[in-house]
Design an enzyme around this catalytic site. Structure first.
Site, short mmCIF file in Angstrom:
data_model
loop_
_atom_site.label_atom_id
_atom_site.label_comp_id
_atom_site.label_asym_id
_atom_site.label_seq_id
_atom_site.Cartn_x
_atom_site.Cartn_y
_atom_site.Cartn_z
NE ARG A 1 -3.56 -2.59 0.72
CZ ARG A 1 -4.70 -2.91 1.33
NH1 ARG A 1 -5.39 -1.98 1.95
NH2 ARG A 1 -5.17 -4.15 1.29
CD GLU B 1 -2.56 3.56 3.49
OE1 GLU B 1 -2.91 4.74 3.63
OE2 GLU B 1 -3.32 2.58 3.60
NE ARG C 1 -5.22 2.10 12.78
CZ ARG C 1 -6.39 2.10 13.42
NH1 ARG C 1 -6.51 2.63 14.61
NH2 ARG C 1 -7.46 1.54 12.89
CG HIS C 2 -1.60 2.59 8.09
ND1 HIS C 2 -2.17 3.48 8.96
CD2 HIS C 2 -2.61 1.99 7.42
CE1 HIS C 2 -3.49 3.44 8.81
NE2 HIS C 2 -3.79 2.55 7.89
CD GLU D 1 -9.62 -3.00 9.75
OE1 GLU D 1 -9.59 -1.81 9.42
OE2 GLU D 1 -9.06 -3.91 9.09
CB SER E 1 -11.55 -5.88 5.94
OG SER E 1 -11.73 -4.61 6.49
NE ARG F 1 -3.55 -2.32 11.50
CZ ARG F 1 -4.48 -1.61 10.87
NH1 ARG F 1 -5.76 -1.84 11.09
NH2 ARG F 1 -4.12 -0.69 10.00
#
Lengths: 437, 437
Positions: A208, A210, A216-217, A360, A363, A411
């Site tokens: 990703r 980001e 958290r990433h 979270e 998903s 995570r």
């Protein structure tokens, strides 16, 4: 060969079996102290650390690889309750410089950038490696349990022509002059493979791009992906994840008690039935009980934290499924929920998240398996059906109802161990500014 | 719920246990034949195929997902020896178009490009999926055996700032505006992790931007990587790989007999001691026995084939280690061999390859662990020490003698199964021209 060369190696954790005997140990010189006539050294091997004491030894720099031959004595104050009295000491490979950080003295609160700059050696720290050891056992438990439930491991491409979740956050690659990207998720491929093996899983890196750096990433992380066919609805998928998490925690209790103690962390109990709450009810609960107004269509990080707190207090559960996500908060391939009369609900999906200790970690949901419904959804999301054609093609060929989920390995590891920054749950993390080591 | 809905599902391989009983089956409509009053259908599920016979059924297109409820009868001519007499038939999800290739009639000799163009559905074929199933079991056996021998699983970056094997064959990535590459190998990272866990393994994709398309190369493949510390020499590494291959073949015999039968392939016996031959002796043997002149410093594909033939005939071994590679044929990190007097031999290394049925499936060897020796080697190979600095750094900190190897999962799978093109040993292969599906 000398007598020492043919002696079998003994590991730190095996010492209790050898009290009073002479053993040969190998490892890294974790710490050393020279009191003139007497030398203390701590040997670190894969299984733990051992205090050794000798005299007349010339000790090399810390982190050197060394061999010790000596007698095992009970010693209540030594780590593990035993000490080795050195008879013979040999340097296998000497460190040529002092380590940039003293490995035994590192703490989590040391500047993380410094720790990561020197990661090739700081990763040897006892706590640092404990996190990676727990992750390795977590992966093994994940695979073993799924294999027992009839799942087949797959390996899908990480070089793709389009993103599974839309066009944002993709790293571009030059593929022999053609534009390509690093895969954000094996989502579309694992669905295709349901047509082959019905139940599949994959453990592989995903990417990703980001821009923001948060605790958290990660830009590269290990995704634990699951997909199963011939389901009734997303309840079967959640039930599977429930059993899977229970199996993982059971294995961690059996094999990683030492690591959890070292990190002062506790392994959660997984309820036989993890509580569920719909997203709309969750938003209402967080507002009414805690006075927290949730923006957007989803939960924000504070709402995730409060909701977890609620279920920890009221149901003693570290886990909670948030279900029935609204259409606007889910990707195009998510299956619509049904109204009580059996008709499709355009506003609500069979998508769910799993929260664990305030964050979270999953998903998931049921996916659309009907070709016409999928094409309608792509149009409604204003996506380009041409770039998704390689994916939508397979839905012309009788795909059964199916669903699945993905867990971010780092995570989950970080949350299990109380590690505040997810970067320490990877050996060599990649973030916005970090491309080395 | 109806009575049918609550019936448990029975798989094809479970039918012998249910003779005379009524079962519910689900799967894909593999083949169908309508003889007017009577319909024959073949149901394909994850475990195999089942012949079903009914009357008055309206059959959907092949590949539709369907459910059959019926009685199990012994039937010697049916696949598996049993047939289901249909009482109830339901379409779960209808195919909306005929499959582009008739799945039951596909053969390996069909144009591979066509087969790969339609891979999202051709991968459902019995032989196609058998290859991927064998690979999944192979991976599980690889990990299980290494865990039993004290190895820890690692996950290392696939986005890197420089190539491990030099600058050629790298796919460039735009990493937030910085130049980066896809990793060719976890070589340098797995060595660093020997300093943490002593014995490590990784199963992950690697990338080679090879311009040429051959039957033995892929641009993205799954690399099975192993590295172990505190070794004496490369013999220990070869002995480990010998045990590992034996464990893999044992598991395949236990779990994949059906797949090997389907593909008309045999699982090799792994000798307790796989034969070894030095590269120089191998070159000489191929020339003297077969009259094949070998160019270059290594073995060419024809020499690999002839050498394998020799050891199959003379020692009944499908495997042979080729050892003591010359310096010129190995990368900079390969450890030199020793002369009989203990001095280092500048021309010969402790690198080895493993040939299996005529093709190289492994490169391995002992690596340099001494910092000064490594820097000398980098200079001798005329590499830039600056781009390798993140790697060489760790050798200042007491790295023990270590070595390892890597196996290409697809190449081993293809060779085991007699599949002529390695692309069929991946679900969705990437080659020079193929970026989809």
């Amino acid at each position: 060969m000398t007598q020492t060369e043919t002696m079998p190696r003994t590991l730190a954790r095996e010492l209790p079996r050898h009290e009073g005997q002479t053993v040969k140990m190998q490892g890294f010189l974790h710490a050393r102290r020279d009191l003139g006539g007497v030398q203390f050294l701590v040997l670190r091997d894969v299984s733990g650390i051992t205090q050794c004491v000798g005299s007349g030894l010339t000790l090399p720099l810390a982190e050197s690889s060394v061999e010790v031959v000596g007698t095992v004595k009970a010693h209540p104050k030594a780590p593990g309750g035993f000490e080795v009295q050195v008879q013979d000491f040999r340097v296998i490979s000497a460190a040529t410089e002092p380590a940039p950080v003293e490995i035994p003295k590192m703490e989590w609160h040391v500047n993380p950038e410094t720790m990561l700059d020197y990661r090739v050696v700081t990763v040897r720290g006892l706590k640092e490696r404990a996190a990676l050891k727990v992750q390795a056992e977590l992966l093994a438990a994940f695979r073993d349990h799924l294999q027992q439930e009839g799942f087949t491991e797959i390996s899908t491409p990480k070089i793709v022509s389009a993103g599974a979740e839309g066009g944002a956050n993709l790293f571009p690659i030059d593929y022999f002059g053609q534009p390509a990207y690093l895969a954000q998720s094996p989502q579309l491929y694992k669905q295709i493979m349901v047509g082959v093996f019905e139940r599949v899983f994959e453990v592989a890196p995903v990417y990703r791009a980001e821009e923001h750096a948060t605790s958290r990433h990660l830009n590269e992380y290990l995704s634990l992906d699951v997909e199963m066919g011939f389901i009734q609805d997303e309840e079967e998928v959640m039930a599977l994840e429930n059993r899977l998490l229970a199996a993982i925690m059971t294995r961690l209790k059996e094999r990683c008690a030492h690591e959890f103690t070292l990190l002062n962390a506790t392994i959660p109990d997984v309820p036989a039935h993890i509580p569920r709450i719909s997203l709309m009810d969750a938003r209402q609960l967080v507002t009414e009980k805690f006075g927290h107004q949730v923006g957007g269509k989803d939960l924000d990080p504070e709402a995730e934290r409060l909701l977890s707190q609620h279920f920890a207090q009221t149901e003693s559960s570290d886990f909670v499924f948030v279900t029935k996500y609204p259409r606007a908060a889910r990707p195009f391939y998510t299956h619509a929920d049904h109204n009580p009369d059996g008709s499709l609900n355009p506003d609500t999906t069979r998508g769910f998240d799993l929260l664990f200790r305030g964050i979270e970690i999953t998903s998931g949901g049921q996916r659309i398996h009907d070709h016409a419904m999928l094409m309608d959804s792509i149009a409604a999301y204003k996506l380009n059906p041409e770039t998704l054609e390689g994916y939508t093609e397979v839905f012309k060929y009788g795909m059964p109802p199916h669903g699945g989920f993905a867990i971010g390995a780092e995570r989950l590891t970080a949350k299990l161990l109380g590690i505040s920054n997810v970067r320490y749950a990877r050996a060599f993390p990649r973030d916005r500014h970090r491309l080395t080591p």
